[in-house]
Design a protein around this motif. Structure first.
Motif, PDB file in Angstrom:
ATOM      1  N   ASP A 193       6.108  15.320   0.398  1.00 22.22           N
ATOM      2  CA  ASP A 193       7.048  16.428   0.287  1.00 22.22           C
ATOM      3  C   ASP A 193       7.273  17.107   1.638  1.00 22.22           C
ATOM      4  O   ASP A 193       7.875  18.178   1.702  1.00 22.22           O
ATOM      5  CB  ASP A 193       6.558  17.446  -0.741  1.00 22.22           C
ATOM      6  N   GLU A 194       6.790  16.493   2.709  1.00 18.65           N
ATOM      7  CA  GLU A 194       6.974  17.035   4.053  1.00 18.65           C
ATOM      8  C   GLU A 194       8.459  17.056   4.423  1.00 18.65           C
ATOM      9  O   GLU A 194       9.186  16.083   4.176  1.00 18.65           O
ATOM     10  CB  GLU A 194       6.192  16.195   5.065  1.00 18.65           C
ATOM     11  N   ARG A 195       8.920  18.172   5.034  1.00 16.99           N
ATOM     12  CA  ARG A 195      10.332  18.323   5.390  1.00 16.99           C
ATOM     13  C   ARG A 195      10.594  18.252   6.889  1.00 16.99           C
ATOM     14  O   ARG A 195      11.758  18.270   7.311  1.00 16.99           O
ATOM     15  CB  ARG A 195      10.864  19.652   4.837  1.00 16.99           C
ATOM     16  N   ASP A 196       9.564  18.175   7.692  1.00 19.18           N
ATOM     17  CA  ASP A 196       9.716  18.126   9.141  1.00 19.18           C
ATOM     18  C   ASP A 196      10.205  16.734   9.551  1.00 19.18           C
ATOM     19  O   ASP A 196       9.488  15.731   9.397  1.00 19.18           O
ATOM     20  CB  ASP A 196       8.376  18.432   9.807  1.00 19.18           C
ATOM     21  N   GLU A 197      11.431  16.653  10.094  1.00 20.55           N
ATOM     22  CA  GLU A 197      12.005  15.365  10.464  1.00 20.55           C
ATOM     23  C   GLU A 197      11.228  14.694  11.588  1.00 20.55           C
ATOM     24  O   GLU A 197      11.155  13.458  11.658  1.00 20.55           O
ATOM     25  CB  GLU A 197      13.472  15.543  10.866  1.00 20.55           C
ATOM     26  N   LYS A 198      10.636  15.503  12.484  1.00 25.29           N
ATOM     27  CA  LYS A 198       9.811  14.913  13.554  1.00 25.29           C
ATOM     28  C   LYS A 198       8.619  14.183  12.946  1.00 25.29           C
ATOM     29  O   LYS A 198       8.243  13.084  13.407  1.00 25.29           O
ATOM     30  CB  LYS A 198       9.330  16.020  14.499  1.00 25.29           C
ATOM     31  N   TRP A 199       8.037  14.749  11.931  1.00 29.06           N
ATOM     32  CA  TRP A 199       6.894  14.101  11.257  1.00 29.06           C
ATOM     33  C   TRP A 199       7.343  12.778  10.653  1.00 29.06           C
ATOM     34  O   TRP A 199       6.644  11.771  10.779  1.00 29.06           O
ATOM     35  CB  TRP A 199       6.353  15.035  10.170  1.00 29.06           C
ATOM     36  N   ILE A 238       0.868  -1.186   0.000  1.00 29.85           N
ATOM     37  CA  ILE A 238       0.000   0.000   0.000  1.00 29.85           C
ATOM     38  C   ILE A 238       0.898   1.227   0.000  1.00 29.85           C
ATOM     39  O   ILE A 238       1.959   1.240   0.642  1.00 29.85           O
ATOM     40  CB  ILE A 238      -0.907   0.013   1.252  1.00 29.85           C
ATOM     41  N   THR A 239       0.496   2.259  -0.718  1.00 28.91           N
ATOM     42  CA  THR A 239       1.261   3.512  -0.737  1.00 28.91           C
ATOM     43  C   THR A 239       0.388   4.670  -0.274  1.00 28.91           C
ATOM     44  O   THR A 239      -0.807   4.727  -0.578  1.00 28.91           O
ATOM     45  CB  THR A 239       1.799   3.820  -2.145  1.00 28.91           C
ATOM     46  N   ILE A 240       1.006   5.591   0.446  1.00 27.88           N
ATOM     47  CA  ILE A 240       0.354   6.840   0.866  1.00 27.88           C
ATOM     48  C   ILE A 240       1.016   7.994   0.138  1.00 27.88           C
ATOM     49  O   ILE A 240       2.234   8.030  -0.003  1.00 27.88           O
ATOM     50  CB  ILE A 240       0.510   7.065   2.387  1.00 27.88           C
ATOM     51  N   HIS A 241       0.214   8.940  -0.332  1.00 31.01           N
ATOM     52  CA  HIS A 241       0.744  10.200  -0.862  1.00 31.01           C
ATOM     53  C   HIS A 241       0.206  11.328   0.009  1.00 31.01           C
ATOM     54  O   HIS A 241      -0.981  11.675  -0.082  1.00 31.01           O
ATOM     55  CB  HIS A 241       0.314  10.411  -2.316  1.00 31.01           C
ATOM     56  N   ALA A 242       1.058  11.868   0.868  1.00 31.71           N
ATOM     57  CA  ALA A 242       0.675  12.966   1.747  1.00 31.71           C
ATOM     58  C   ALA A 242       1.292  14.247   1.210  1.00 31.71           C
ATOM     59  O   ALA A 242       2.466  14.540   1.468  1.00 31.71           O
ATOM     60  CB  ALA A 242       1.135  12.694   3.172  1.00 31.71           C
ATOM     61  N   ASP A 259      12.745   7.226   0.322  1.00 31.41           N
ATOM     62  CA  ASP A 259      13.761   8.255   0.538  1.00 31.41           C
ATOM     63  C   ASP A 259      14.712   8.291  -0.661  1.00 31.41           C
ATOM     64  O   ASP A 259      15.633   7.471  -0.767  1.00 31.41           O
ATOM     65  CB  ASP A 259      14.537   7.945   1.821  1.00 31.41           C
ATOM     66  N   HIS A 260      14.491   9.253  -1.548  1.00 26.09           N
ATOM     67  CA  HIS A 260      15.302   9.317  -2.763  1.00 26.09           C
ATOM     68  C   HIS A 260      16.725   9.801  -2.496  1.00 26.09           C
ATOM     69  O   HIS A 260      17.638   9.511  -3.274  1.00 26.09           O
ATOM     70  CB  HIS A 260      14.613  10.200  -3.804  1.00 26.09           C
ATOM     71  N   THR A 261      16.906  10.531  -1.398  1.00 25.53           N
ATOM     72  CA  THR A 261      18.266  10.930  -1.032  1.00 25.53           C
ATOM     73  C   THR A 261      19.076   9.706  -0.629  1.00 25.53           C
ATOM     74  O   THR A 261      20.203   9.496  -1.097  1.00 25.53           O
ATOM     75  CB  THR A 261      18.235  11.952   0.116  1.00 25.53           C
TER      76      THR A 261
END
Length: 440
Positions: free
Chosen positions: A345-351, A287-291, A364-366
């Motif tokens: 595309d969320e950048r918050d590491e806590k999230w 299953i995939t999520i797109h947030a 994680d494409h990086t």
């Protein structure tokens, strides 16, 4: 060689082919160029057009996913007007203008599309030599100025400059607009646009061509290579039509646009690597999520607090459980949380730490060195491919990226999909439902 659609406009062409010997039998190899063209790419596109075939083209001018939808609209308009669609490249508007464009055929399987859909198409680099210095003058229809009231010029695009086209535009008639005098909708219907492909309404609408920017000449819209400035807002009956299962541009065209072998194989490789499966084994169900957050943060005016805008992870998890339950009930397949991928595309590491705590997997494409291995286009393309090839998908409401992924999961895999509402606190409060593309 692909089969030709049954139409008088597409007489079986004589195509240059190589003769090869296989097990002492003489066979014809695949042609070196499209049967819809006279031969290999030429310096002027007109030299390569068949006299017994009519063509249609248009340009893109948005982010990549919306450009995909624009090309789907073009292909559908080509289908209903009995013309061969001529498709350009994808432009790097969202990944940095210094990145090179990527050909349509590197992303999608063109030969399979033509076979499955019976919709003819060629790519512009098959028609005209990409290195040609020839500037071709052509007349096109300006749809943009007929359907919106703020920009009094055709929709801009980098594609004509890359193709060496000097365009004289004719403003389309007011009856192209779906809802007359309504500033908040830009839709034009396919059949209104198709009227301009035929002599009767075409001849009534020409006569106000504007000079081209380079040669400063005026040309009526071309009849052999029919072209429109922008077709993203084309629809059959209502705006944002890809949201609905009747949409002909998806049903007759889009669902047949499968990924190229390279994209499909790379996406499958990523899934197996991230889940620790053998690279030469089967891809497990997932299953995939797109947030989608990022640019959507500007649409949060109904949220009293910034943190109320986007659905929190427990709300998304509820949708994931619905997907898991439906797949178990309909298919007898158990998909654990460890086989749930998050793309965002969320950048918050806590999230992202909270995502990991849910037991889900980050694409994680990086960490995967996607850009270094495949180029700047591939993070977004692989996200779409990974989303579309799962057995379940949870998307973000009002995201066209999510809409196409949901359509692919539904029609390609008979999968289960949900869309998460957002924009204010408790936006996705709902009773449990099992219909696909759930939008209560």
């Amino acid at each position: 060689m692909v089969s030709l659609p049954p139409s008088v406009l597409f007489a079986s062409p004589v195509v240059e082919a190589e003769i090869v010997v296989v097990d002492e039998h003489v066979e014809l190899a695949a042609p070196k160029y499209s049967p819809y063209l006279r031969g290999p790419p030429t310096d002027s596109f007109r030299e390569n057009l068949r006299s017994d075939t009519k063509y249609i083209t248009s340009w893109i001018s948005a982010g990549w996913n919306n450009d995909v939808m624009t090309y789907m609209n073009l292909l559908y308009l080509g289908k209903i007007t009995d013309r061969v669609s001529v498709i350009g490249t994808f432009t790097p508007s969202h990944i940095g203008g210094d990145a090179p464009p990527i050909p349509f055929g590197e992303v999608f399987n063109v030969s399979k599309f033509i076979q499955d859909s019976d919709v003819p198409m060629v790519e512009w680099d098959e028609v005209k030599n990409p290195d040609s210095e020839t500037i071709d003058a052509i007349g096109c229809w300006n749809v943009w100025e007929a359907v919106q009231y703020y920009e009094h010029y055709p929709r801009g695009s980098a594609i004509p400059d890359w193709l060496g086209l000097d365009i004289s535009y004719t403003r389309g008639p007011d009856w192209l607009k779906l809802i007359p005098n309504y500033e908040h909708d830009k839709c034009s219907t396919f059949w209104a646009l198709a009227r301009l492909a035929y002599p009767q309404d075409r001849n009534k609408s020409i006569g106000n061509a504007q000079p081209s920017p380079q040669y400063h000449i005026t040309l009526d819209p071309d009849e052999h290579m029919l072209c429109y400035d922008y077709l993203y807002y084309a629809c059959a009956q209502q705006s944002f039509e890809f949201d609905y299962d009747y949409a002909p541009q998806w049903k007759d065209v889009g669902k047949h646009l499968y990924w190229s072998d390279h994209v499909a194989d790379t996406a499958a490789l990523y899934v197996k690597q991230l889940l620790g499966y053998p690279e030469d084994g089967e891809t497990p169900p997932y299953i995939t999520i797109h947030a989608r957050h990022g640019d959507f943060s500007g649409w949060c005016w109904e949220a009293e607090q910034p943190e109320d805008c986007f659905a929190p992870l427990p709300v998304i998890a509820r949708r994931v459980r619905e997907i898991q339950d439906e797949i178990r009930m309909r298919k007898g397949i158990e998909i654990p949380d460890s086989h749930v991928f998050m793309t965002s595309d969320e950048r918050d590491e806590k999230w992202w730490d909270d995502v990991k705590a849910m037991g889900w997997v980050k694409v994680d494409h990086t960490a995967m060195n996607t850009v270094e291995l495949y180029g700047r286009w591939f993070p977004v393309i692989l996200d779409a491919a990974i989303q579309s090839n799962g057995l379940g998908f949870v998307g973000t409401d009002r995201s066209t990226f999510s809409v196409l992924s949901a359509r692919r999961v539904t029609d390609w895999h008979d999968g289960a999909t949900r869309m998460v509402k957002w924009g204010k606190k408790d936006a996705d409060a709902h009773r449990k439902r099992l219909d696909s593309l759930d939008t209560p």
